[in-house]
Design a protein around this motif. Structure first.
Motif, mmCIF file in Angstrom:
data_model
loop_
_atom_site.group_PDB
_atom_site.id
_atom_site.type_symbol
_atom_site.label_atom_id
_atom_site.label_comp_id
_atom_site.label_asym_id
_atom_site.label_seq_id
_atom_site.Cartn_x
_atom_site.Cartn_y
_atom_site.Cartn_z
ATOM 1 N N MET A 41 0.862 -1.208 0.185
ATOM 2 C CA MET A 41 -0.136 0.098 -0.084
ATOM 3 C C MET A 41 0.806 1.216 -0.141
ATOM 4 N N PRO A 42 1.591 1.494 -1.192
ATOM 5 C CA PRO A 42 2.365 2.564 -1.222
ATOM 6 C C PRO A 42 1.663 4.069 -0.945
ATOM 7 N N LEU A 43 2.350 5.039 -0.177
ATOM 8 C CA LEU A 43 1.638 6.087 -0.010
ATOM 9 C C LEU A 43 1.663 6.938 -1.348
ATOM 10 N N SER A 44 2.508 6.584 -2.451
ATOM 11 C CA SER A 44 2.516 7.612 -3.546
ATOM 12 C C SER A 44 1.297 7.182 -4.224
ATOM 13 N N ALA A 45 0.302 6.334 -3.797
ATOM 14 C CA ALA A 45 -0.799 6.269 -4.523
ATOM 15 C C ALA A 45 -1.944 7.372 -4.001
ATOM 16 N N TYR A 46 -1.772 7.925 -2.928
ATOM 17 C CA TYR A 46 -2.757 8.579 -2.288
ATOM 18 C C TYR A 46 -2.417 10.192 -2.619
ATOM 19 N N HIS A 47 -3.465 10.852 -2.623
ATOM 20 C CA HIS A 47 -3.462 12.636 -2.651
ATOM 21 C C HIS A 47 -2.637 13.004 -1.317
ATOM 22 N N LEU A 48 -1.691 13.957 -1.228
ATOM 23 C CA LEU A 48 -1.064 14.461 -0.190
ATOM 24 C C LEU A 48 -1.549 15.969 0.036
ATOM 25 N N ARG A 49 -2.049 16.071 1.370
ATOM 26 C CA ARG A 49 -2.331 17.636 1.790
ATOM 27 C C ARG A 49 -1.301 18.004 2.902
ATOM 28 N N THR A 50 -1.070 19.211 2.816
ATOM 29 C CA THR A 50 0.005 19.941 3.668
ATOM 30 C C THR A 50 -0.817 20.642 4.734
ATOM 31 N N SER A 51 -0.430 20.331 6.118
ATOM 32 C CA SER A 51 -1.053 20.858 7.108
ATOM 33 C C SER A 51 -0.244 22.202 7.873
ATOM 34 N N ILE A 52 -0.860 23.126 7.969
ATOM 35 C CA ILE A 52 -0.098 24.457 8.586
ATOM 36 C C ILE A 52 -0.846 25.010 9.934
ATOM 37 N N ALA A 53 -0.097 24.823 10.893
ATOM 38 C CA ALA A 53 -0.656 25.532 12.170
ATOM 39 C C ALA A 53 -0.730 26.982 12.424
ATOM 40 N N VAL A 54 -1.591 27.739 12.715
ATOM 41 C CA VAL A 54 -1.698 28.926 12.908
ATOM 42 C C VAL A 54 -2.065 29.213 14.312
ATOM 43 N N SER A 55 -1.713 30.495 14.571
ATOM 44 C CA SER A 55 -2.104 30.697 16.360
ATOM 45 C C SER A 55 -3.440 31.592 16.286
ATOM 46 N N ASP A 56 -3.836 31.921 15.151
ATOM 47 C CA ASP A 56 -5.397 32.692 15.248
ATOM 48 C C ASP A 56 -5.904 32.319 13.933
ATOM 49 N N ILE A 57 -7.132 31.579 13.810
ATOM 50 C CA ILE A 57 -7.587 31.209 12.535
ATOM 51 C C ILE A 57 -8.312 32.328 12.040
ATOM 52 N N GLN A 58 -8.623 33.270 12.416
ATOM 53 C CA GLN A 58 -9.411 34.628 11.835
ATOM 54 C C GLN A 58 -8.294 35.275 11.327
ATOM 55 N N ARG A 59 -7.226 35.468 11.858
ATOM 56 C CA ARG A 59 -6.226 36.161 11.113
ATOM 57 C C ARG A 59 -5.811 35.516 9.841
ATOM 58 N N ALA A 60 -5.429 34.119 10.289
ATOM 59 C CA ALA A 60 -5.041 33.357 9.020
ATOM 60 C C ALA A 60 -5.957 33.322 7.795
ATOM 61 N N VAL A 61 -7.380 33.374 8.065
ATOM 62 C CA VAL A 61 -8.333 33.300 6.985
ATOM 63 C C VAL A 61 -8.169 34.883 6.253
ATOM 64 N N ALA A 62 -7.914 35.684 7.004
ATOM 65 C CA ALA A 62 -7.686 37.048 6.418
ATOM 66 C C ALA A 62 -6.484 36.956 5.447
ATOM 67 N N PHE A 63 -5.453 36.109 5.911
ATOM 68 C CA PHE A 63 -4.317 36.078 4.924
ATOM 69 C C PHE A 63 -4.400 35.206 3.824
ATOM 70 N N TYR A 64 -4.881 34.136 4.213
ATOM 71 C CA TYR A 64 -4.927 32.885 2.969
ATOM 72 C C TYR A 64 -6.037 33.277 2.119
ATOM 73 N N GLU A 65 -7.080 33.762 2.488
ATOM 74 C CA GLU A 65 -8.223 33.968 1.649
ATOM 75 C C GLU A 65 -8.186 35.521 1.102
ATOM 76 N N GLY A 66 -7.841 36.414 2.069
ATOM 77 C CA GLY A 66 -7.633 37.875 1.549
ATOM 78 C C GLY A 66 -6.661 38.159 0.668
ATOM 79 N N LYS A 67 -5.294 37.673 1.109
ATOM 80 C CA LYS A 67 -4.068 37.792 0.376
ATOM 81 C C LYS A 67 -3.636 36.904 -0.718
#
Length: 137
Positions: free
Chosen positions: A6-32
């Motif tokens: 069951m090689p992992l190369s057969a599956y989609h990979l998603r990066t996970s990023i920790a942020v300290s404030d989700i609302q501030r992150a939303v303003a950056f990732y969506e707004g900027k």
């Protein structure tokens, strides 16, 4: 030695990023960055503490609120783009600042030659999580 069936190369990979404030992150990732949230949900005990963003036509980036935000200077994810100058210009116009590292020569936009050819530019989110843009030109 057995074969891995069951090689992992057969599956989609998603990066996970920790942020300290989700609302501030939303303003950056969506707004900027102009990313579109595909879904929002809980993160640990925070009811609306995470977002999944699409990139390249698939879910690609999971952003979640956690105390581990911004703890590494390493590049966490890279977007491979066709026209790095245009993307840098668009991001700068939306308020994104590009990083200049002393050990590299950067052009006026903050873009530098990439090892092995092409060009690269780095930026950070509000927590100091580092991202890159790369192009083969």
């Amino acid at each position: 030695m057995g074969q891995w069936f069951m090689p992992l190369s057969a599956y989609h990979l998603r990066t996970s990023i920790a942020v300290s404030d989700i609302q501030r992150a939303v303003a950056f990732y969506e707004g900027k960055l102009g990313l579109q949230a595909l879904q929002s949900g809980p993160s640990a005990n925070i009811a609306d503490g995470s977002r999944v963003y699409g990139s390249g036509g698939a879910p690609a980036l999971n952003v979640y609120q956690a105390v581990t935000a911004g703890k590494t200077p390493a590049t966490l994810a890279t977007w491979y783009v066709d026209d790095i100058d245009q993307i840098v210009d668009e991001l700068v116009s939306s308020g994104v600042e590009f990083i200049r590292y002393d050990q590299f020569e950067h052009d006026a936009k903050g873009i530098t030659a990439r090892a092995g050819g092409g060009r690269i530019a780095w930026f950070q989110d509000p927590d100091g999580n580092t991202f890159a843009l790369e192009a083969d030109d």
